[in-house]
Design an enzyme around this catalytic site. Sequence first.
Site, PDB file in Angstrom:
ATOM      1  N   TYR A  66     -20.630  -5.604 -35.005  1.00 49.61           N
ATOM      2  CA  TYR A  66     -19.195  -5.885 -35.178  1.00 49.61           C
ATOM      3  C   TYR A  66     -18.973  -7.387 -35.147  1.00 49.61           C
ATOM      4  O   TYR A  66     -19.517  -8.071 -34.269  1.00 49.61           O
ATOM      5  CB  TYR A  66     -18.380  -5.238 -34.055  1.00 49.61           C
ATOM      6  CG  TYR A  66     -17.586  -4.057 -34.558  1.00 49.61           C
ATOM      7  CD1 TYR A  66     -16.640  -4.246 -35.571  1.00 49.61           C
ATOM      8  CD2 TYR A  66     -17.773  -2.785 -34.058  1.00 49.61           C
ATOM      9  CE1 TYR A  66     -15.913  -3.174 -36.058  1.00 49.61           C
ATOM     10  CE2 TYR A  66     -17.050  -1.712 -34.544  1.00 49.61           C
ATOM     11  CZ  TYR A  66     -16.125  -1.909 -35.552  1.00 49.61           C
ATOM     12  OH  TYR A  66     -15.412  -0.860 -36.042  1.00 49.61           O
TER      13      TYR A  66
ATOM     14  N   GLU B  91     -15.573  -8.998 -35.970  1.00 49.01           N
ATOM     15  CA  GLU B  91     -14.186  -9.292 -36.365  1.00 49.01           C
ATOM     16  C   GLU B  91     -13.891 -10.766 -36.141  1.00 49.01           C
ATOM     17  O   GLU B  91     -14.274 -11.331 -35.122  1.00 49.01           O
ATOM     18  CB  GLU B  91     -13.222  -8.427 -35.555  1.00 49.01           C
ATOM     19  CG  GLU B  91     -13.194  -7.000 -36.057  1.00 49.01           C
ATOM     20  CD  GLU B  91     -12.314  -6.083 -35.227  1.00 49.01           C
ATOM     21  OE1 GLU B  91     -11.577  -6.563 -34.369  1.00 49.01           O
ATOM     22  OE2 GLU B  91     -12.381  -4.869 -35.464  1.00 49.01           O
TER      23      GLU B  91
ATOM     24  N   LYS C 220     -20.559  -5.969 -60.105  1.00 47.62           N
ATOM     25  CA  LYS C 220     -20.571  -5.657 -61.545  1.00 47.62           C
ATOM     26  C   LYS C 220     -21.516  -6.644 -62.240  1.00 47.62           C
ATOM     27  O   LYS C 220     -22.703  -6.629 -61.950  1.00 47.62           O
ATOM     28  CB  LYS C 220     -19.147  -5.682 -62.086  1.00 47.62           C
ATOM     29  CG  LYS C 220     -18.260  -4.612 -61.421  1.00 47.62           C
ATOM     30  CD  LYS C 220     -16.897  -4.505 -62.064  1.00 47.62           C
ATOM     31  CE  LYS C 220     -16.083  -3.379 -61.479  1.00 47.62           C
ATOM     32  NZ  LYS C 220     -15.220  -3.765 -60.355  1.00 47.62           N
TER      33      LYS C 220
ATOM     34  N   ARG D 254     -22.003  -3.590 -53.480  1.00 51.98           N
ATOM     35  CA  ARG D 254     -20.613  -3.187 -53.693  1.00 51.98           C
ATOM     36  C   ARG D 254     -19.751  -3.931 -52.677  1.00 51.98           C
ATOM     37  O   ARG D 254     -19.977  -3.852 -51.475  1.00 51.98           O
ATOM     38  CB  ARG D 254     -20.443  -1.678 -53.475  1.00 51.98           C
ATOM     39  CG  ARG D 254     -21.348  -0.820 -54.316  1.00 51.98           C
ATOM     40  CD  ARG D 254     -20.869   0.602 -54.346  1.00 51.98           C
ATOM     41  NE  ARG D 254     -19.795   0.720 -55.300  1.00 51.98           N
ATOM     42  CZ  ARG D 254     -19.979   0.759 -56.630  1.00 51.98           C
ATOM     43  NH1 ARG D 254     -21.186   0.699 -57.140  1.00 51.98           N
ATOM     44  NH2 ARG D 254     -18.959   0.856 -57.444  1.00 51.98           N
TER      45      ARG D 254
HETATM   46  N1  DSN Z   1     -13.853   1.092 -61.308  1.00 51.62           N
HETATM   47  C1  DSN Z   1     -13.897  -0.203 -61.931  1.00 51.62           C
HETATM   48  C2  DSN Z   1     -14.324  -0.099 -63.338  1.00 51.62           C
HETATM   49  O1  DSN Z   1     -15.132   0.745 -63.643  1.00 51.62           O
HETATM   50  O2  DSN Z   1     -13.861  -0.866 -64.166  1.00 51.62           O
HETATM   51  C3  DSN Z   1     -12.640  -0.900 -61.798  1.00 51.62           C
HETATM   52  O3  DSN Z   1     -12.115  -0.665 -60.548  1.00 51.62           O
END
Ligand code: DSN
Length: 414
Positions: free
Chosen positions: A46, A48, A223, A229
Amino acid sequence: MRDKPIEKLIKSEEKRQAEGLELIPSENYVSEDVLKANGSVFTNKYSEGYPGRRYYGGQEFTDGVERLAIERACKLFNCKYANVQPHAGAPANVATYFALMEPGDTIMGMDLSHGGHLTHGHPVTYISKIFRFIRYKMKNIETGEIDYEEMLEVAMREKPKIIMAGYSAYTRELDYAKFSEIAKKVGALAIMDAAHIAGLIAGGAHKNPFDYGFDLILTTTHKTLRGPRGGMILTRDNEEIAKKIDKMVFPGFQGGPLMNTIAAKAVCFGEALTPAFKKYATQIIKNARVMAKVFLDNKIRLIGGGTDNHCVLADVYGSLGVTGKEAQTVLDEVGITLNMNMIADDPRKPLDPSGIRFGTPAITTRGFKEKECKRVAELMVKVLKNKDNKKIKESVHKEIKALAKKFPIPKKFV
Ligand code: DSN
């Protein structure tokens, strides 16, 4: 692993990822180092608060991790402040709204069917009951051009406090200077939700909104950026804004940060600072363009007319009479994962829309270049045109499996 049912499911997912091709534009593969950091003992801790001012003892090492993540994030995006604690993209967006606005204030964002995100004010979200969201759209769906004149006109009238750029399903590079100019004119903050293209910006393949006067960049880290994530909020240079953001993320909105994920973010940012990442970012776009061209050559309508980024949005219903859901299902059958997607002003429903959305981040990570991407797109079109032909689907599936085998998911990128 002693939990056999879970072990079995993890192994099955590993196999699925290894044997199929991932074309969901918001997905990617992380390096072994990112995975290790994410699965590390920091998950037990933890912490915080922020480095140097935490509410629990035993922070000798968490501070080092978070400081490194912040330092690398700022270097990567050329800004002064970073909050690396948001658990994901949606919390990053919501915390930002609450940090910088009062309930009832107005935010301007892109219409969902034109590529915007749910957290930019879709009526199904709870934030849409708290803030007032107004919309802008594309002026020309065939070229992807944003309607900047209308944006200015509406912004002058409605006086939003925030103008959001950045989308989930949009294929063209933005005119950031125009956004900033409009935001300045109406006294709004210009904020970029760069979740989809953060890796392209970090890798220098796309312009950096901060160079064009944007105040903040909000992003996920998993992404194109190719990390765990998670989410992050970057502030260009305004200390007052950065302080408000920190206060809202914790204690305003979240509790304990996920230190294991922050360690993994730091590793990801370190990887993204290397020359190899620049090559990957550039290749993502080259690959997406080749795939878009195959679709266009087959007379399949693309929203935006092509792509400048990692993503392609095809009107498969309008062009081939195959619905988005049918396309997603039939491509899944041959080992290609992508998602059905609404197209701009879609006459169909979200659960069976007219379009599909696909992208190249994950296959680029796998080492695919233009030649392989062209072939994958050709196979996709073949399947879409012969969706009921079992023999064709079997032969395509075989070829996809062979391609996946030839390009195993790498464990290291640098
Ligand atoms: N879920 C994401 C996507 O696939 O674009 C956006 O939040």
